[in-house]
Design an enzyme around this catalytic site. Structure first.
Site, PDB file in Angstrom:
ATOM      1  N   ALA A  65       0.857  -1.181   0.000  1.00 58.21           N
ATOM      2  CA  ALA A  65       0.000   0.000   0.000  1.00 58.21           C
ATOM      3  C   ALA A  65       0.897   1.236   0.000  1.00 58.21           C
ATOM      4  O   ALA A  65       2.033   1.192   0.479  1.00 58.21           O
ATOM      5  CB  ALA A  65      -0.892  -0.015   1.231  1.00 58.21           C
ATOM      6  N   GLY A 109       0.799  -5.062   0.933  1.00 60.07           N
ATOM      7  CA  GLY A 109      -0.381  -5.168   0.086  1.00 60.07           C
ATOM      8  C   GLY A 109      -0.101  -5.799  -1.273  1.00 60.07           C
ATOM      9  O   GLY A 109      -1.002  -6.391  -1.884  1.00 60.07           O
ATOM     10  N   GLU A 112      -0.273  -9.359  -0.608  1.00 60.96           N
ATOM     11  CA  GLU A 112      -1.682  -9.692  -0.348  1.00 60.96           C
ATOM     12  C   GLU A 112      -2.500  -9.708  -1.637  1.00 60.96           C
ATOM     13  O   GLU A 112      -3.411 -10.517  -1.795  1.00 60.96           O
ATOM     14  CB  GLU A 112      -2.255  -8.694   0.661  1.00 60.96           C
ATOM     15  CG  GLU A 112      -1.590  -8.865   2.027  1.00 60.96           C
ATOM     16  CD  GLU A 112      -1.990  -7.788   3.021  1.00 60.96           C
ATOM     17  OE1 GLU A 112      -1.547  -6.633   2.824  1.00 60.96           O
ATOM     18  OE2 GLU A 112      -2.748  -8.078   3.950  1.00 60.96           O
ATOM     19  N   GLU A 132       4.465  -5.222   7.358  1.00 59.14           N
ATOM     20  CA  GLU A 132       3.689  -4.141   7.993  1.00 59.14           C
ATOM     21  C   GLU A 132       4.096  -3.904   9.437  1.00 59.14           C
ATOM     22  O   GLU A 132       4.007  -2.783   9.950  1.00 59.14           O
ATOM     23  CB  GLU A 132       2.185  -4.458   7.918  1.00 59.14           C
ATOM     24  CG  GLU A 132       1.564  -4.247   6.541  1.00 59.14           C
ATOM     25  CD  GLU A 132       1.621  -5.465   5.632  1.00 59.14           C
ATOM     26  OE1 GLU A 132       2.440  -6.380   5.901  1.00 59.14           O
ATOM     27  OE2 GLU A 132       0.855  -5.505   4.660  1.00 59.14           O
TER      28      GLU A 132
HETATM   29  C1  HXC Z   1       5.053   4.314  -1.073  1.00 58.16           C
HETATM   30  C2  HXC Z   1       6.986   3.376  -1.823  1.00 58.16           C
HETATM   31  C3  HXC Z   1       6.630   2.127  -1.291  1.00 58.16           C
HETATM   32  C4  HXC Z   1       5.371   2.046  -0.619  1.00 58.16           C
HETATM   33  C5  HXC Z   1       8.554   1.922  -2.210  1.00 58.16           C
HETATM   34  N1  HXC Z   1       8.181   3.192  -2.395  1.00 58.16           N
HETATM   35  N2  HXC Z   1       7.613   1.249  -1.542  1.00 58.16           N
HETATM   36  N3  HXC Z   1       6.214   4.455  -1.727  1.00 58.16           N
HETATM   37  N4  HXC Z   1       4.617   3.162  -0.550  1.00 58.16           N
HETATM   38  N5  HXC Z   1       4.915   0.903  -0.105  1.00 58.16           N
HETATM   39  C6  HXC Z   1       8.931   4.254  -3.080  1.00 58.16           C
HETATM   40  C7  HXC Z   1      10.102   4.714  -2.261  1.00 58.16           C
HETATM   41  O1  HXC Z   1       9.702   5.663  -1.302  1.00 58.16           O
HETATM   42  C8  HXC Z   1      10.990   5.320  -3.334  1.00 58.16           C
HETATM   43  O2  HXC Z   1      10.490   6.594  -3.659  1.00 58.16           O
HETATM   44  C9  HXC Z   1      10.753   4.416  -4.514  1.00 58.16           C
HETATM   45  O3  HXC Z   1       9.496   3.753  -4.269  1.00 58.16           O
HETATM   46  C10 HXC Z   1      11.817   3.346  -4.664  1.00 58.16           C
HETATM   47  O4  HXC Z   1      11.942   2.674  -3.424  1.00 58.16           O
HETATM   48  P1  HXC Z   1      13.349   2.484  -2.674  1.00 58.16           P
HETATM   49  O5  HXC Z   1      13.054   2.240  -1.254  1.00 58.16           O
HETATM   50  O6  HXC Z   1      14.264   3.593  -3.004  1.00 58.16           O
HETATM   51  O7  HXC Z   1      13.863   1.149  -3.399  1.00 58.16           O
HETATM   52  P2  HXC Z   1      14.813   0.027  -2.794  1.00 58.16           P
HETATM   53  O8  HXC Z   1      15.942   0.639  -2.034  1.00 58.16           O
HETATM   54  O9  HXC Z   1      15.151  -0.867  -3.948  1.00 58.16           O
HETATM   55  O10 HXC Z   1      13.917  -0.770  -1.743  1.00 58.16           O
HETATM   56  C11 HXC Z   1      12.825  -1.504  -2.179  1.00 58.16           C
HETATM   57  C12 HXC Z   1      11.924  -1.890  -0.963  1.00 58.16           C
HETATM   58  C13 HXC Z   1      11.577  -0.631  -0.155  1.00 58.16           C
HETATM   59  C14 HXC Z   1      12.682  -2.906  -0.093  1.00 58.16           C
HETATM   60  C15 HXC Z   1      10.682  -2.585  -1.531  1.00 58.16           C
HETATM   61  O11 HXC Z   1      11.080   0.349  -1.058  1.00 58.16           O
HETATM   62  C16 HXC Z   1      10.556  -0.854   0.905  1.00 58.16           C
HETATM   63  O12 HXC Z   1      10.839  -1.429   1.952  1.00 58.16           O
HETATM   64  N6  HXC Z   1       9.300  -0.396   0.638  1.00 58.16           N
HETATM   65  C17 HXC Z   1       8.237  -0.471   1.607  1.00 58.16           C
HETATM   66  C18 HXC Z   1       7.719  -1.874   1.702  1.00 58.16           C
HETATM   67  C19 HXC Z   1       6.595  -1.975   2.716  1.00 58.16           C
HETATM   68  O13 HXC Z   1       6.767  -1.646   3.906  1.00 58.16           O
HETATM   69  N7  HXC Z   1       5.420  -2.414   2.270  1.00 58.16           N
HETATM   70  C20 HXC Z   1       4.257  -2.546   3.109  1.00 58.16           C
HETATM   71  C21 HXC Z   1       3.465  -1.260   3.082  1.00 58.16           C
HETATM   72  S1  HXC Z   1       2.102  -1.296   4.181  1.00 58.16           S
HETATM   73  P3  HXC Z   1      11.492   7.842  -3.888  1.00 58.16           P
HETATM   74  O14 HXC Z   1      10.570   8.993  -4.109  1.00 58.16           O
HETATM   75  O15 HXC Z   1      12.337   7.929  -2.651  1.00 58.16           O
HETATM   76  O16 HXC Z   1      12.289   7.445  -5.090  1.00 58.16           O
HETATM   77  C22 HXC Z   1       0.982  -2.237   3.365  1.00 58.16           C
HETATM   78  C23 HXC Z   1      -0.288  -2.467   4.114  1.00 58.16           C
HETATM   79  C24 HXC Z   1      -1.328  -3.175   3.264  1.00 58.16           C
HETATM   80  O17 HXC Z   1       1.155  -2.687   2.282  1.00 58.16           O
HETATM   81  C25 HXC Z   1      -2.512  -3.605   4.071  1.00 58.16           C
HETATM   82  C26 HXC Z   1      -3.497  -2.552   4.397  1.00 58.16           C
HETATM   83  C27 HXC Z   1      -3.044  -1.586   5.397  1.00 58.16           C
END
Ligand code: HXC
Length: 258
Positions: A65, A109, A112, A132
């Site tokens: 998400a 997400g 999921e 998460e």
């Molecule tokens: C918003 C995101 C994002 C996310 C990545 N980006 N994941 N933006 N929401 N979930 C953005 C980063 O901010 C970054 O933007 C760009 O995408 C590239 O990501 P990087 O982090 O620079 O890439 P990398 O170093 O290769 O790392 C990849 C990654 C990391 C390991 C996947 O991005 C990461 O940990 N992302 C979050 C994963 C996460 O926590 N997902 C769960 C979310 S909560 P910029 O502008 O800096 O270039 C969820 C809840 C669902 O999903 C259920 C309902 C609540």
């Protein structure tokens, strides 16, 4: 005008939906989930489509998400707005087979969303996690329910509580994915599989999907009863008679999807 958050193309009887926010690793925001839901419903209603594929980019199926959007939401925002329920669950209405073709990150997400599909084909680069907990959030798009059903409580608790990431081989071993293929072959293998499935009788596919899903939602007795009714209903299908007669006649069946 900004680019569409999804791309939808057709390959014979297969509808291919590509998540298209590469700069954000396909982070799932409302615009994307609205568009995905609309595309899924439109392909599901199309009589010329027999199977649907959802895929992402080489680097990410979807990284979850959109955290940037969620960060300042309040309880009332998500409760009154029906967060997740409103547009993420549209996929549950789809009666045709849906295949996720996953390369790179399938996190939160994104994982999921893949779990909500019927089959997951993973590229060797695929990585699955429900991280998460690192955000003090919860896998709330079906993750706490579908993951244990897919891989069992022990592995699911490990992933949900520790944010453990699975590589494609681990995901295959645990039964999270159906097959692992080289990255370069992901699209071709998935489209070939989807084309094979879409060539079968559509109402038979729909009945099988509905019956298999019952295995997770009903007792064994109720599930068997549901399956038996679905089996009996097959005898009302022209395709079932065609399929059996074609076998006996040693020829290829010609399905009318009826
Ligand atoms: C918003 C995101 C994002 C996310 C990545 N980006 N994941 N933006 N929401 N979930 C953005 C980063 O901010 C970054 O933007 C760009 O995408 C590239 O990501 P990087 O982090 O620079 O890439 P990398 O170093 O290769 O790392 C990849 C990654 C990391 C390991 C996947 O991005 C990461 O940990 N992302 C979050 C994963 C996460 O926590 N997902 C769960 C979310 S909560 P910029 O502008 O800096 O270039 C969820 C809840 C669902 O999903 C259920 C309902 C609540």
């Amino acid at each position: 005008m900004s680019e569409s958050p999804i791309l939808s193309t057709r390959h014979g009887r297969v509808g291919l939906i590509t998540l298209n926010r590469p700069a954000q690793l396909n982070a799932l925001n409302d615009a994307l989930m609205d568009a995905l839901g609309q595309a899924l419903l439109s392909l599901d209603a199309d009589p010329d489509i027999g199977a649907i594929v959802i895929t992402g980019s080489d680097k990410a199926f979807a990284a979850g998400a959109d955290i940037a959007v969620m960060a300042d939401w309040t309880y009332m925002d998500v409760y009154q707005g029906g967060f997740i329920t409103r547009n993420w669950e549209t996929i549950r209405q789809v009666r045709k087979p849906v295949i996720a073709a996953v390369a790179g990150y399938a996190m939160g997400g994104g994982c999921e969303l893949a779990l909500a599909c019927d089959i997951i084909i993973a590229a060797e680069s695929a990585q699955f996690a429900l991280p998460e907990i690192k955000l003090a959030m919860l896998p709330g798009a079906g993750g706490t329910q579908r993951l244990p059903r897919a891989i069992g409580k022990a592995k699911a608790m490990d992933m949900c509580l520790s944010a453990r990431m699975l590589n494609a081989q681990e995901a295959d071993r645990y039964g999270l994915v159906s097959r692992v293929v080289p990255d370069a072959e992901l699209q071709a293998v998935t489209l070939k599989l989807a084309t094979q499935i879409a060539g079968y009788s559509l109402p038979a596919l729909m009945a099988i999907k509905e019956s298999v899903n019952r295995a997770h939602e009903a007792s064994l007795t109720e599930g068997i009863l549901f399956e038996r009714r679905a089996l009996h209903a097959r005898f009302a299908s022209a395709d079932a008679h065609e399929g059996m007669h074609a076998f006996l006649d040693k020829r290829k069946p010609v399905f009318q999807h009826r």
